[in-house]
Design an enzyme around this catalytic site. Sequence first.
Site, PDB file in Angstrom:
ATOM      1  CB  CYS A   1      -0.929  -0.009   1.209  1.00 43.43           C
ATOM      2  SG  CYS A   1      -2.005   1.439   1.332  1.00 43.43           S
TER       3      CYS A   1
ATOM      4  CB  CYS B   1      -2.364  -0.217   4.625  1.00 42.27           C
ATOM      5  SG  CYS B   1      -2.016   1.378   3.851  1.00 42.27           S
TER       6      CYS B   1
END
Length: 368
Positions: free
Chosen positions: A115, A207
């Site tokens: 991410c 995330c």
Amino acid sequence: MPPASLREQEGKIQMINNNQTTVFVGLSGGVDSSVTAALLKKAGYNVVGVFIRTWQPDFIECSFREDRLDAMRVAAHLDIPFLECDAEEAYKKGVADYMIEEYRAGRTPNPDIMCNREIKFGVFWNFAKERGADFIATGHYAQNTEGTLVKAVDPSKDQAYFLYRLTNKDLEHVMFPLGGLLKSDVRTLAEKFDLPTAEKKDSQGICMLGDLDLKDFLSHYIPSVRGDVLNENGEVVGHHDGALFLTLGERHGFTITKKTPNDERYYIVAKDIAKNTVTVSFEKNTHTHTDAKMEYMIGTLSWVSEAPDAGVSYTAQIRYHGTYLPCTVTEVLDGTCIVAFEEPILAARGQSIVIFDGEKCLGGGIIH
């Protein structure tokens, strides 16, 4: 390195200020990114708040609207422009699909690392650059010291492990204003700036997907198949819903049916994907287990500036907030290297090993 006082840290940001410099701040709707924006605004930068919208499956409770509203409130409070960056497609392909496919293959990925690489310092930077930004800033706890990635001063919050795939070229346009602060300092600053998010709890979980049950999430894409839990003698002592969902060192996700009142907590110490079994042990000192190794090959290498030297003593983390383990790098060739430890350790394919030289993060790679 002792933590800087609030005044010293604010002074550092002011000292490097250029009021002609535009910084796009990733506003997640949390306290860390809010304080990041407030510090940069106070230092005189041209600050633009950006909410990064990502993909969420329709079977989990939508959280991004509330987070987006909090981010808008912070931008309005600080009197800074507010924009939205659409990273939905990139997140679905680069983070969610990657995570699902890795688990399907029996590996243990780290979606937070992907991410950061793909979204926060990839899509977001491109979005910001196209709109005239000189820098982007995030609420990560890490330090960018002249193009070097360095641990945060707060060891309980340090996120250098998650950021190891950044290069010094990335760091040329990245700011981490919170790296020299303790988390308690950040909360104090949030109250000082009277931010709408001052009392908001820290986000947990994956995330940008939030706090969700990983096994439940994966079960929508990977069928659950009941299997046996074995002890180290090979005896069946319980069951689980799929070895693919479990990882080495985990203490949850399985049911023990053969136990006594004096049993301690079990840890997963081995997996057999073909047989759909996991082996568990009471022994927390995992180097005693046969699946533990003294050497691991890592690939998909990413070094912040340059590769570590072979034979030199470093430390390594194999998971976020994991122990810093003494190690050496014995080979660096053909896009892979061997990381050698002083004693056997238990690690899973797909996990990242991140190498540190003291406080400095050198980079790392993914276990083959």
